[in-house]
Design a protein around this motif. Structure first.
Motif, PDB file in Angstrom:
ATOM      1  N   ILE A 214      28.393  16.100  57.059  1.00  0.00           N
ATOM      2  CA  ILE A 214      27.775  15.955  55.738  1.00  0.00           C
ATOM      3  C   ILE A 214      28.795  15.472  54.715  1.00  0.00           C
ATOM      4  CG2 ILE A 214      26.691  17.209  53.830  1.00  0.00           C
ATOM      5  CD1 ILE A 214      25.422  19.063  55.941  1.00  0.00           C
ATOM      6  N   ALA A 215      29.984  16.065  54.726  1.00  0.00           N
ATOM      7  CA  ALA A 215      31.035  15.666  53.782  1.00  0.00           C
ATOM      8  C   ALA A 215      31.424  14.212  53.980  1.00  0.00           C
ATOM      9  CB  ALA A 215      32.250  16.576  53.953  1.00  0.00           C
ATOM     10  N   ASN A 216      31.556  13.796  55.239  1.00  0.00           N
ATOM     11  CA  ASN A 216      31.929  12.403  55.534  1.00  0.00           C
ATOM     12  C   ASN A 216      30.851  11.427  55.052  1.00  0.00           C
ATOM     13  OD1 ASN A 216      34.379  13.066  56.725  1.00  0.00           O
ATOM     14  ND2 ASN A 216      33.482  13.289  58.773  1.00  0.00           N
ATOM     15  N   GLU A 217      29.591  11.798  55.220  1.00  0.00           N
ATOM     16  CA  GLU A 217      28.492  10.929  54.787  1.00  0.00           C
ATOM     17  C   GLU A 217      28.438  10.813  53.259  1.00  0.00           C
ATOM     18  OE1 GLU A 217      26.079   8.963  56.234  1.00  0.00           O
ATOM     19  OE2 GLU A 217      27.392   9.152  57.963  1.00  0.00           O
ATOM     20  N   ILE A 218      28.655  11.934  52.578  1.00  0.00           N
ATOM     21  CA  ILE A 218      28.611  11.920  51.109  1.00  0.00           C
ATOM     22  C   ILE A 218      29.737  11.064  50.540  1.00  0.00           C
ATOM     23  CG2 ILE A 218      28.881  13.324  49.020  1.00  0.00           C
ATOM     24  CD1 ILE A 218      27.468  15.603  50.511  1.00  0.00           C
ATOM     25  N   THR A 219      30.936  11.240  51.070  1.00  0.00           N
ATOM     26  CA  THR A 219      32.081  10.455  50.572  1.00  0.00           C
ATOM     27  C   THR A 219      31.980   8.997  50.987  1.00  0.00           C
ATOM     28  OG1 THR A 219      33.364  11.112  52.536  1.00  0.00           O
ATOM     29  CG2 THR A 219      33.648  12.422  50.523  1.00  0.00           C
ATOM     30  N   GLY A 220      31.458   8.747  52.183  1.00  0.00           N
ATOM     31  CA  GLY A 220      31.385   7.370  52.670  1.00  0.00           C
ATOM     32  C   GLY A 220      30.197   6.593  52.157  1.00  0.00           C
ATOM     33  N   THR A 221      29.024   7.232  52.131  1.00  0.00           N
ATOM     34  CA  THR A 221      27.789   6.553  51.732  1.00  0.00           C
ATOM     35  C   THR A 221      27.592   6.529  50.227  1.00  0.00           C
ATOM     36  OG1 THR A 221      26.746   7.242  53.815  1.00  0.00           O
ATOM     37  CG2 THR A 221      25.289   6.471  52.052  1.00  0.00           C
ATOM     38  N   MET A 222      27.837   7.685  49.571  1.00  0.00           N
ATOM     39  CA  MET A 222      27.543   7.801  48.141  1.00  0.00           C
ATOM     40  C   MET A 222      28.780   7.680  47.258  1.00  0.00           C
ATOM     41  SD  MET A 222      24.536  10.638  48.037  1.00  0.00           S
ATOM     42  CE  MET A 222      24.137  10.021  46.408  1.00  0.00           C
ATOM     43  N   ASN A 223      29.938   7.600  47.892  1.00  0.00           N
ATOM     44  CA  ASN A 223      31.181   7.435  47.133  1.00  0.00           C
ATOM     45  C   ASN A 223      31.387   8.549  46.112  1.00  0.00           C
ATOM     46  OD1 ASN A 223      33.603   6.057  46.622  1.00  0.00           O
ATOM     47  ND2 ASN A 223      32.705   4.900  44.929  1.00  0.00           N
ATOM     48  N   ARG A 224      31.041   9.768  46.518  1.00  0.00           N
ATOM     49  CA  ARG A 224      31.247  10.938  45.675  1.00  0.00           C
ATOM     50  C   ARG A 224      32.221  11.894  46.349  1.00  0.00           C
ATOM     51  NH1 ARG A 224      30.317  10.198  40.424  1.00  0.00           N
ATOM     52  NH2 ARG A 224      28.179   9.512  39.955  1.00  0.00           N
ATOM     53  N   GLY A 225      33.025  12.584  45.527  1.00  0.00           N
ATOM     54  CA  GLY A 225      33.990  13.529  46.070  1.00  0.00           C
ATOM     55  C   GLY A 225      33.331  14.818  46.537  1.00  0.00           C
ATOM     56  N   VAL A 226      33.945  15.454  47.515  1.00  0.00           N
ATOM     57  CA  VAL A 226      33.438  16.715  48.060  1.00  0.00           C
ATOM     58  C   VAL A 226      34.584  17.717  48.139  1.00  0.00           C
ATOM     59  CG1 VAL A 226      32.335  17.859  50.014  1.00  0.00           C
ATOM     60  CG2 VAL A 226      31.718  15.499  49.444  1.00  0.00           C
ATOM     61  N   SER A 227      34.337  18.939  47.684  1.00  0.00           N
ATOM     62  CA  SER A 227      35.318  20.012  47.810  1.00  0.00           C
ATOM     63  C   SER A 227      34.821  21.003  48.857  1.00  0.00           C
ATOM     64  CB  SER A 227      35.523  20.730  46.474  1.00  0.00           C
ATOM     65  OG  SER A 227      36.060  19.854  45.500  1.00  0.00           O
ATOM     66  N   VAL A 228      35.721  21.441  49.748  1.00  0.00           N
ATOM     67  CA  VAL A 228      35.359  22.380  50.811  1.00  0.00           C
ATOM     68  C   VAL A 228      35.987  23.737  50.502  1.00  0.00           C
ATOM     69  CG1 VAL A 228      35.399  22.858  53.284  1.00  0.00           C
ATOM     70  CG2 VAL A 228      35.315  20.488  52.470  1.00  0.00           C
ATOM     71  N   MET A 229      35.149  24.761  50.483  1.00  0.00           N
ATOM     72  CA  MET A 229      35.617  26.109  50.165  1.00  0.00           C
ATOM     73  C   MET A 229      35.309  27.057  51.315  1.00  0.00           C
ATOM     74  SD  MET A 229      34.400  26.346  46.159  1.00  0.00           S
ATOM     75  CE  MET A 229      32.731  25.823  46.539  1.00  0.00           C
ATOM     76  N   LEU A 258      20.072  13.093  52.763  1.00  0.00           N
ATOM     77  CA  LEU A 258      21.210  12.940  53.681  1.00  0.00           C
ATOM     78  C   LEU A 258      21.454  14.238  54.450  1.00  0.00           C
ATOM     79  CD1 LEU A 258      24.567  11.248  52.739  1.00  0.00           C
ATOM     80  CD2 LEU A 258      24.575  13.512  53.772  1.00  0.00           C
ATOM     81  N   VAL A 259      21.452  15.368  53.744  1.00  0.00           N
ATOM     82  CA  VAL A 259      21.711  16.661  54.385  1.00  0.00           C
ATOM     83  C   VAL A 259      20.621  16.980  55.396  1.00  0.00           C
ATOM     84  CG1 VAL A 259      21.873  19.155  54.006  1.00  0.00           C
ATOM     85  CG2 VAL A 259      23.018  17.572  52.441  1.00  0.00           C
ATOM     86  N   LYS A 260      19.363  16.713  55.037  1.00  0.00           N
ATOM     87  CA  LYS A 260      18.242  17.005  55.934  1.00  0.00           C
ATOM     88  C   LYS A 260      18.337  16.213  57.233  1.00  0.00           C
ATOM     89  CE  LYS A 260      13.200  17.168  56.149  1.00  0.00           C
ATOM     90  NZ  LYS A 260      11.919  16.910  55.440  1.00  0.00           N
ATOM     91  N   GLN A 261      18.809  14.974  57.141  1.00  0.00           N
ATOM     92  CA  GLN A 261      18.935  14.147  58.338  1.00  0.00           C
ATOM     93  C   GLN A 261      19.986  14.693  59.294  1.00  0.00           C
ATOM     94  OE1 GLN A 261      19.790  10.276  56.672  1.00  0.00           O
ATOM     95  NE2 GLN A 261      17.620   9.752  56.421  1.00  0.00           N
ATOM     96  N   ILE A 262      21.029  15.339  58.732  1.00  0.00           N
ATOM     97  CA  ILE A 262      22.113  15.857  59.568  1.00  0.00           C
ATOM     98  C   ILE A 262      21.848  17.292  60.017  1.00  0.00           C
ATOM     99  CG2 ILE A 262      24.582  16.433  59.614  1.00  0.00           C
ATOM    100  CD1 ILE A 262      25.031  14.156  57.627  1.00  0.00           C
ATOM    101  N   ASP A 263      21.378  18.127  59.094  1.00  0.00           N
ATOM    102  CA  ASP A 263      21.129  19.530  59.421  1.00  0.00           C
ATOM    103  C   ASP A 263      19.925  20.026  58.616  1.00  0.00           C
ATOM    104  OD1 ASP A 263      21.139  22.187  60.046  1.00  0.00           O
ATOM    105  OD2 ASP A 263      23.082  22.648  59.129  1.00  0.00           O
ATOM    106  N   GLY A 264      18.788  20.094  59.282  1.00  0.00           N
ATOM    107  CA  GLY A 264      17.561  20.532  58.624  1.00  0.00           C
ATOM    108  C   GLY A 264      17.571  21.995  58.241  1.00  0.00           C
ATOM    109  N   ASN A 265      18.519  22.765  58.767  1.00  0.00           N
ATOM    110  CA  ASN A 265      18.596  24.192  58.481  1.00  0.00           C
ATOM    111  C   ASN A 265      19.675  24.518  57.446  1.00  0.00           C
ATOM    112  OD1 ASN A 265      16.582  24.956  60.393  1.00  0.00           O
ATOM    113  ND2 ASN A 265      18.097  24.686  62.035  1.00  0.00           N
ATOM    114  N   ALA A 266      20.229  23.496  56.824  1.00  0.00           N
ATOM    115  CA  ALA A 266      21.282  23.715  55.829  1.00  0.00           C
ATOM    116  C   ALA A 266      20.731  24.449  54.609  1.00  0.00           C
ATOM    117  CB  ALA A 266      21.886  22.384  55.415  1.00  0.00           C
TER     118      ALA A 266
END
Length: 286
Positions: A214-229, A258-266
């Motif tokens: 999900i993080a890779n798709e957000i940064t790659g597709t939408m060009n938005r930063g992601v923080s992991v905690m 995007l999230v639903k396509q990768i993990d519908g249970n997120a």
């Protein structure tokens, strides 16, 4: 030569904004004898003072021609091009529309002030959101807003008080000033609503076992930063990863898809954010 479709789209939106702005004056304010703020208000004063001999569009263009020279130096050529375009569109429409609409669309003067002020604010707000300006006090407001986090609508509100008060010289009528202030207040409020609406952001917290994808798709597709905690589920006592993403509100549906396509249970939590400053959002000003 490569066509910049983004700039063309921006100019089209500016033209739509100016059309709404000019319609508000031609259909509600000018026929009702109401003086609003800005250069349009000065143009309306000249129009009535000259016994309707000098069209508002003429005064609007001449006054703005001087103001735009100042804006070009301070705000840059990109701003200047869009504002010159907006002023030309506004000058043409303010010269033509009043002739096509000799009578106000509503007979009640107070309703004309409310509707005209709201439409004028929406039109100016749309224009400013695209980096342009309808000219006059809008230019001064954008210059101040370039350096300080002060609402453009509030600046315009203060700058227009004198212009509307000057209508007493022409009409010798206090109610006309009151109607003008009603228009001014509603216009300023509508401008803020449109501008803040176009800049609204959302903060999303995403919990998923597929957090890396999900993080890779957000940064790659939408060009938005992601923080992991790091986090721990208190019920399951399992270690988890939480993704924190801040995006424009209109981008949020794309994140959900995007999230639903990768993990519908997120698990996703989304909240509105009052202001976001930094790379990809608003510039931090002192």
């Amino acid at each position: 030569m490569k066509i910049n479709y983004s700039e063309i789209k921006s100019l089209v939106i500016i033209a739509i904004g100016m059309a709404i702005y000019c319609f508000s004056w031609a259909a509600f304010l000018i026929p009702s004898g109401i003086i609003g703020g800005g250069v349009s208000g000065i143009g309306a004063l000249i129009y009535f003072a000259s016994a309707k001999a000098i069209p508002v569009g003429y005064s609007y263009f001449i006054i703005n021609a001087f103001l735009i020279l100042i804006a070009l130096k301070i705000l840059g050529s990109k701003f200047g091009v869009k504002t010159v375009f907006a002023i030309i569109v506004g000058s043409v429409l303010l010269s033509v529309l009043p002739k096509l609409i000799p009578e106000p669309l509503v007979n009640e003067k107070f309703m004309a002030a409310i509707i005209g002020g709201a439409l004028a604010g929406v039109g100016v707000g749309i224009t400013i959101s695209q980096g342009g300006s309808s000219g006059g006090t809008d230019i001064i407001a954008m210059i101040i807003n370039k350096y300080k986090n002060i609402s453009p609508g509030r600046i315009i509100l203060y700058l227009d008080i004198f212009i509307i008060a000057s209508s007493y010289i022409v009409f010798k009528d206090v109610p006309t000033i009151v109607y003008g202030y009603v228009v001014m207040s509603i216009t300023a409020y509508a401008i803020d609503m449109v501008i803040s609406g176009s800049k609204q952001s959302a903060q999303l917290f995403i919990i998923s076992t597929e957090f890396e994808k999900i993080a890779n798709e957000i940064t790659g597709t939408m060009n938005r930063g992601v923080s992991v905690m790091d986090a721990t589920g208190w019920y399951s006592k399992e270690n988890k990863k939480i993704l924190m993403v801040v995006v424009r509100k209109h981008e949020a549906p794309s994140i959900f898809k995007l999230v639903k396509q990768i993990d519908g249970n997120a698990f996703i939590s989304m909240g509105s954010v009052m202001g976001v400053y930094g790379l990809g959002f608003e510039e931090i000003r002192g």
